[in-house]
Design a protein around this motif. Structure first.
Motif, PDB file in Angstrom:
ATOM      1  N   MET A 224      16.411  31.858  35.387  1.00  5.94           N
ATOM      2  CA  MET A 224      17.562  32.635  36.135  1.00  5.94           C
ATOM      3  C   MET A 224      17.183  32.276  37.624  1.00  5.94           C
ATOM      4  O   MET A 224      16.056  32.360  38.282  1.00  5.94           O
ATOM      5  CB  MET A 224      17.027  34.279  35.975  1.00  5.94           C
ATOM      6  N   LYS A 225      18.266  32.388  38.122  1.00  8.11           N
ATOM      7  CA  LYS A 225      18.387  32.034  39.839  1.00  8.11           C
ATOM      8  C   LYS A 225      19.189  32.998  40.304  1.00  8.11           C
ATOM      9  O   LYS A 225      20.629  33.019  39.847  1.00  8.11           O
ATOM     10  CB  LYS A 225      18.647  30.667  39.970  1.00  8.11           C
ATOM     11  N   LEU A 226      18.723  33.805  41.327  1.00  8.66           N
ATOM     12  CA  LEU A 226      19.831  34.785  42.173  1.00  8.66           C
ATOM     13  C   LEU A 226      20.144  34.335  43.425  1.00  8.66           C
ATOM     14  O   LEU A 226      19.107  33.920  44.145  1.00  8.66           O
ATOM     15  CB  LEU A 226      19.217  35.971  42.233  1.00  8.66           C
ATOM     16  N   THR A 227      21.253  34.169  43.974  1.00  9.85           N
ATOM     17  CA  THR A 227      21.773  33.946  45.436  1.00  9.85           C
ATOM     18  C   THR A 227      22.393  35.033  45.916  1.00  9.85           C
ATOM     19  O   THR A 227      23.630  35.371  45.305  1.00  9.85           O
ATOM     20  CB  THR A 227      22.365  32.614  45.529  1.00  9.85           C
ATOM     21  N   TRP A 228      21.713  35.900  46.769  1.00 11.38           N
ATOM     22  CA  TRP A 228      22.511  37.072  47.486  1.00 11.38           C
ATOM     23  C   TRP A 228      23.204  36.716  48.651  1.00 11.38           C
ATOM     24  O   TRP A 228      22.524  36.175  49.423  1.00 11.38           O
ATOM     25  CB  TRP A 228      21.603  38.050  47.638  1.00 11.38           C
ATOM     26  N   PHE A 229      24.479  37.106  48.801  1.00  3.83           N
ATOM     27  CA  PHE A 229      25.284  36.576  50.307  1.00  3.83           C
ATOM     28  C   PHE A 229      25.281  37.651  51.139  1.00  3.83           C
ATOM     29  O   PHE A 229      25.782  37.439  52.329  1.00  3.83           O
ATOM     30  CB  PHE A 229      26.482  36.052  49.769  1.00  3.83           C
ATOM     31  N   GLY A 230      25.271  38.934  50.624  1.00  7.30           N
ATOM     32  CA  GLY A 230      25.137  40.228  51.417  1.00  7.30           C
ATOM     33  C   GLY A 230      26.089  41.261  50.526  1.00  7.30           C
ATOM     34  O   GLY A 230      26.700  40.756  49.975  1.00  7.30           O
ATOM     35  N   GLY A 231      25.988  42.305  51.042  1.00  5.62           N
ATOM     36  CA  GLY A 231      26.592  43.574  50.411  1.00  5.62           C
ATOM     37  C   GLY A 231      26.161  43.444  48.849  1.00  5.62           C
ATOM     38  O   GLY A 231      25.010  43.346  48.613  1.00  5.62           O
ATOM     39  N   THR A 232      27.001  43.304  48.072  1.00  3.35           N
ATOM     40  CA  THR A 232      26.878  43.224  46.518  1.00  3.35           C
ATOM     41  C   THR A 232      27.070  41.697  46.073  1.00  3.35           C
ATOM     42  O   THR A 232      27.012  41.519  44.781  1.00  3.35           O
ATOM     43  CB  THR A 232      27.417  44.457  45.556  1.00  3.35           C
ATOM     44  N   THR A 233      27.454  40.884  46.851  1.00  8.23           N
ATOM     45  CA  THR A 233      28.025  39.567  46.240  1.00  8.23           C
ATOM     46  C   THR A 233      26.894  38.919  46.119  1.00  8.23           C
ATOM     47  O   THR A 233      25.783  38.633  46.861  1.00  8.23           O
ATOM     48  CB  THR A 233      28.787  38.917  47.459  1.00  8.23           C
ATOM     49  N   THR A 234      26.555  38.423  44.802  1.00  2.19           N
ATOM     50  CA  THR A 234      25.614  37.567  44.313  1.00  2.19           C
ATOM     51  C   THR A 234      26.064  36.542  43.281  1.00  2.19           C
ATOM     52  O   THR A 234      26.833  36.730  42.345  1.00  2.19           O
ATOM     53  CB  THR A 234      24.927  38.426  43.584  1.00  2.19           C
ATOM     54  N   ARG A 235      25.430  35.247  43.358  1.00  2.00           N
ATOM     55  CA  ARG A 235      25.570  34.186  42.612  1.00  2.00           C
ATOM     56  C   ARG A 235      24.488  34.147  41.582  1.00  2.00           C
ATOM     57  O   ARG A 235      23.371  34.257  42.095  1.00  2.00           O
ATOM     58  CB  ARG A 235      25.929  32.826  43.297  1.00  2.00           C
ATOM     59  N   ILE A 236      24.629  34.206  40.192  1.00  2.00           N
ATOM     60  CA  ILE A 236      23.508  34.273  39.042  1.00  2.00           C
ATOM     61  C   ILE A 236      23.704  33.134  38.454  1.00  2.00           C
ATOM     62  O   ILE A 236      24.809  32.776  37.534  1.00  2.00           O
ATOM     63  CB  ILE A 236      23.763  35.667  38.658  1.00  2.00           C
ATOM     64  N   HIS A 237      22.719  32.419  38.313  1.00  2.00           N
ATOM     65  CA  HIS A 237      22.538  31.212  37.360  1.00  2.00           C
ATOM     66  C   HIS A 237      21.602  31.753  36.400  1.00  2.00           C
ATOM     67  O   HIS A 237      20.735  32.045  36.505  1.00  2.00           O
ATOM     68  CB  HIS A 237      21.983  30.004  37.921  1.00  2.00           C
ATOM     69  N   VAL A 238      22.048  31.986  35.125  1.00  2.00           N
ATOM     70  CA  VAL A 238      21.411  32.409  34.024  1.00  2.00           C
ATOM     71  C   VAL A 238      21.822  31.826  32.598  1.00  2.00           C
ATOM     72  O   VAL A 238      23.270  31.559  32.414  1.00  2.00           O
ATOM     73  CB  VAL A 238      21.315  33.886  33.877  1.00  2.00           C
ATOM     74  N   GLY A 239      20.919  31.245  31.745  1.00  2.00           N
ATOM     75  CA  GLY A 239      21.321  30.697  30.313  1.00  2.00           C
ATOM     76  C   GLY A 239      22.341  29.569  30.568  1.00  2.00           C
ATOM     77  O   GLY A 239      23.175  29.369  29.672  1.00  2.00           O
ATOM     78  N   GLY A 240      22.337  28.966  31.682  1.00  2.00           N
ATOM     79  CA  GLY A 240      23.217  27.563  31.695  1.00  2.00           C
ATOM     80  C   GLY A 240      24.423  28.347  32.173  1.00  2.00           C
ATOM     81  O   GLY A 240      25.535  27.135  32.121  1.00  2.00           O
ATOM     82  N   SER A 241      24.584  28.984  32.489  1.00  2.00           N
ATOM     83  CA  SER A 241      25.858  29.692  32.959  1.00  2.00           C
ATOM     84  C   SER A 241      25.830  30.299  34.328  1.00  2.00           C
ATOM     85  O   SER A 241      24.676  30.530  34.951  1.00  2.00           O
ATOM     86  CB  SER A 241      26.593  30.774  32.133  1.00  2.00           C
ATOM     87  N   ILE A 242      26.887  30.305  35.210  1.00  2.00           N
ATOM     88  CA  ILE A 242      27.173  30.811  36.457  1.00  2.00           C
ATOM     89  C   ILE A 242      27.624  32.237  36.499  1.00  2.00           C
ATOM     90  O   ILE A 242      28.995  31.946  36.118  1.00  2.00           O
ATOM     91  CB  ILE A 242      27.552  29.797  37.638  1.00  2.00           C
ATOM     92  N   LEU A 243      27.303  33.244  36.929  1.00  2.00           N
ATOM     93  CA  LEU A 243      28.131  34.474  37.116  1.00  2.00           C
ATOM     94  C   LEU A 243      28.250  34.666  38.671  1.00  2.00           C
ATOM     95  O   LEU A 243      27.236  34.647  39.368  1.00  2.00           O
ATOM     96  CB  LEU A 243      27.419  35.739  36.391  1.00  2.00           C
ATOM     97  N   VAL A 244      29.242  35.102  39.066  1.00  2.00           N
ATOM     98  CA  VAL A 244      29.573  35.565  40.636  1.00  2.00           C
ATOM     99  C   VAL A 244      29.971  36.938  40.600  1.00  2.00           C
ATOM    100  O   VAL A 244      30.840  37.685  39.874  1.00  2.00           O
ATOM    101  CB  VAL A 244      30.588  34.567  41.364  1.00  2.00           C
ATOM    102  N   MET A 245      29.062  37.913  41.145  1.00  2.00           N
ATOM    103  CA  MET A 245      29.287  39.290  41.289  1.00  2.00           C
ATOM    104  C   MET A 245      29.922  39.532  42.554  1.00  2.00           C
ATOM    105  O   MET A 245      29.350  39.330  43.718  1.00  2.00           O
ATOM    106  CB  MET A 245      27.981  40.111  41.178  1.00  2.00           C
ATOM    107  N   ASP A 246      31.179  40.337  42.567  1.00  2.00           N
ATOM    108  CA  ASP A 246      32.009  40.962  43.678  1.00  2.00           C
ATOM    109  C   ASP A 246      32.238  39.803  44.733  1.00  2.00           C
ATOM    110  O   ASP A 246      31.826  39.787  46.048  1.00  2.00           O
ATOM    111  CB  ASP A 246      30.744  42.039  44.353  1.00  2.00           C
ATOM    112  N   PRO A 247      32.963  38.622  44.700  1.00  2.00           N
ATOM    113  CA  PRO A 247      32.932  37.737  45.422  1.00  2.00           C
ATOM    114  C   PRO A 247      33.944  38.267  46.650  1.00  2.00           C
ATOM    115  O   PRO A 247      33.972  37.781  47.738  1.00  2.00           O
ATOM    116  CB  PRO A 247      33.641  36.621  44.760  1.00  2.00           C
TER     117      PRO A 247
END
Length: 177
Positions: free
Chosen positions: A1-24
């Motif tokens: 799992m890899k988390l990249t936080w950009f500020g606020g609640t915007t986060t890019r999450i690499h997990v299980g071979g997939s990429i999720l982006v929270m609150d772009p």
């Protein structure tokens, strides 16, 4: 799992071979929105307000399938809203990931193996940390907030950890867990 936080609640999450982006849509202006969601397998807007709900006190992570039952593809990434402002991400073979910006919802024993990311400013970050640690302490607690809020929270939380890891996220830098 890899988390990249950009500020606020915007986060890019690499997990299980997939990429999720929270609150772009909540990303700071200096972040290119198109680049942020580029390559994402899933985008979760509005901090999960459109996700199906789950009860955090009774939810359980999915069990890995037997070797005979495994498919050829990557494991699916599931996400639920577990409270007014909390999102739970589950992938077989990974720790559950709980992202919280509002009140901490009721949580079950699964949180002992979870990574919990808290978003907040000022004393709010500390309040969220205390609420999580006083419930069932997770495997790892990650703090996403301004430098002053993180410093205050670390000072307040460090004597309550009892085995829980504590990290702070820095905007734009990835954290591999």
């Amino acid at each position: 799992m890899k988390l990249t936080w950009f500020g606020g609640t915007t986060t890019r999450i690499h997990v299980g071979g997939s990429i999720l982006v929270m609150d772009p849509q909540a990303a700071p202006q200096a972040i290119d929105a198109a680049e942020l969601v580029s390559g994402a397998d899933r985008v979760i807007a509005g901090f999960g307000t459109d996700l199906a709900g789950a009860d955090g006190s009774t939810w359980k992570p999915r069990k890995p399938p037997r070797l005979l039952d495994e498919g050829d593809g990557l494991p699916t990434v599931d996400a639920w809203c577990v409270g007014a402002e909390a999102v739970l991400v589950d992938v077989i073979g990974e720790s559950p990931l709980l992202l919280v910006r509002g009140d901490v919802p009721p949580l079950g024993r699964w949180v002992e193996s979870a990574v919990v990311v808290l978003f907040g400013h000022g004393e709010r970050l500390t309040e969220l940390g205390v609420a999580v640690l006083d419930n069932i302490p997770p495997r790892l607690l990650a703090l996403a907030g301004d430098e002053v809020a993180v410093d205050i929270a670390i000072t307040a939380l460090r004597d309550r950890l009892e085995g829980t890891g504590l990290v702070s996220l820095e905007a734009g830098l990835a954290l591999e867990i």
